[in-house]
Design an enzyme around this catalytic site. Structure first.
Site, short mmCIF file in Angstrom:
data_model
loop_
_atom_site.label_atom_id
_atom_site.label_comp_id
_atom_site.label_asym_id
_atom_site.label_seq_id
_atom_site.Cartn_x
_atom_site.Cartn_y
_atom_site.Cartn_z
N HIS A 72 0.84 -1.23 0.11
CA HIS A 72 -0.03 0.17 0.15
C HIS A 72 0.68 1.29 -0.01
O HIS A 72 0.39 2.30 -0.22
CB HIS A 72 -0.87 -0.03 1.22
N VAL A 98 10.64 -19.90 9.54
CA VAL A 98 10.05 -19.42 8.60
C VAL A 98 9.71 -20.65 7.47
O VAL A 98 10.63 -21.40 7.43
CB VAL A 98 11.36 -18.57 7.76
#
Length: 411
Positions: A72, A98
């Site tokens: 954004h 991860v």
């Protein structure tokens, strides 16, 4: 990757590290920026010791031929170190949990959580029962599952359709059938289409009670208020507030007294004696200047109409017999206009065939007769208000020579 971050990953991770209720930390980063590396350094330095599950989105950037802008805030890698792949690799090497790809993240969370439970670092507590989500009201109403409770209930008027209705009668029918004010009042007050002679009698009541000159208390108050420069509503209310047992509000009491005496079989003489012994005034009896020899024409008109059109007039007949008793004591103790209206109204509702005996008693308890006086006299009060404005009358001040001043202090 935000160019103007309000806070950074490390700020929050240090806070959760110090929170004893936080057992697992979860980081979801993006391409661009180096905030993830700050967290890595804190882990290496031992400042953060809690297990961290992490993933940096944007690994697909390497499949594009040119640099790609993400997020954004326009996240974009400004070097190999800021790519998602580099960050994921660095976090994995620093001991973060991860996953191999983003879609494996839920599986990784479950794996770490289960491991901590088995090691005793997380003690599971029973979950609170899932609260039941209320059914959406609009949806439930549409399906007929619920009904909205009404704030008001009205049985006399309805303005929802193509035409306004009074007690089920359209406004067009009101005029087509020439129901008049009396007919409209009968619909709105009694929810009945009363016979024509009844609606005519109601209109007669409104006409004979419309006014009684400027000297009576209600008109006097209205005039004084009008001359004080107040508006019509204020002046009207001032006059209406004087209506009570001494002025205009005796109709209901007169109807009750005469009907109760008749219905219980008292003779006119016994009724008068009973009221005398109990020190009660007979409401509807007495006039300041009128007498049998000088009758009130309003009473004459009402009596003649009732005798001509009502099927029977037992309460009126009883009241006239009482008048014969009272006028022997004093000539002006006649059946006055309030009393005549009251007894004739009872005869009307009892003989017209529209009401049961119980409904008649109920209507009288509602104060309908006083309501008719209020409605009729409002015509006169408004007339006096308009008259004072037309005559441009100044502020009224009562003359001091018409007031008896008493200055002595009470002992």
């Amino acid at each position: 990757g935000d160019r103007y971050p309000g806070s950074r990953f490390l700020d929050h991770f240090l806070r959760y590290q110090d929170d004893p209720d936080a057992k697992i930390l979860l980081l979801l980063g993006e391409v661009g920026g180096i905030d993830e590396y700050d967290v890595i350094e804190a882990v290496k330095a031992g400042r953060i010791t809690k297990p961290i599950i992490a993933w940096c989105i944007g690994t697909c950037a390497s499949y594009f031929a040119t640099e790609v802008q993400f997020g954004h805030a326009g996240a974009q890698a400004r070097g190999d170190m800021e790519t998602a792949r580099a960050k994921n690799k660095a976090m994995r090497e620093a001991g973060f949990f991860v996953p191999d790809s983003f879609d494996k993240l839920p599986e990784m969370i479950n794996q770490v959580y289960t491991q901590l439970v088995e090691e005793g670092q997380i003690v599971e507590t029973p979950e609170e029962p899932t609260p039941q989500v209320p059914v959406d009201y609009t949806w439930a109403k549409k399906l007929g599952m619920v009904r909205k409770p009404a704030n008001f209930i009205s049985s006399i008027a309805d303005d929802r359709g193509d035409e306004l209705k009074y007690a089920g009668v359209t406004i067009s029918e009101v005029f087509q059938q020439n129901l008049g004010v009396g007919g409209v009042l009968s619909l709105l007050w009694f929810r009945r289409r009363l016979p024509e002679h009844c609606t005519k009698f109601i209109e007669m009541i409104l006409m004979v009670t419309a006014d009684h000159g400027p000297a009576v208390s209600g008109a006097h108050n209205t005039i004084v208020t009008a001359r004080a420069g107040k508006d019509l509503i204020s002046a009207l209310c001032s006059g209406l507030l004087t209506i009570g047992p001494r002025f205009g509000g005796a109709l209901d009491d007169a109807a009750r007294q005469f009907s109760d005496a008749h219905d219980t079989g008292l003779s006119p003489r016994d009724f008068v004696e009973k009221m005398k012994k109990t020190n009660q005034l007979i409401m509807g009896i007495g006039h300041r200047i009128k007498s049998l020899a000088n009758p009130d024409q309003r009473v004459v008109i009402i009596k003649e109409f009732a005798k001509q059109h009502f099927q029977s007039t037992p309460i009126l007949d009883f009241a006239l017999e009482v008048e014969q008793v009272t006028t022997r004591k004093r000539a002006n103790l006649i059946l006055n206009v309030d009393g005549c209206i009251a007894v004739c109204f009872i005869d009307m509702i009892r003989s017209c065939g529209a009401f049961s005996q119980e409904e008649c008693e109920e209507l009288m308890s509602f104060g309908c007769l006083n309501g008719l006086f209020v409605l009729g006299r409002s015509i006169g009060f408004i007339g006096h208000y308009i008259d004072q404005l037309r005559l441009k009358q100044p502020l009224y001040r009562h003359p001091w020579d018409d007031i008896t001043y008493i200055q002595d202090v009470a002992a």
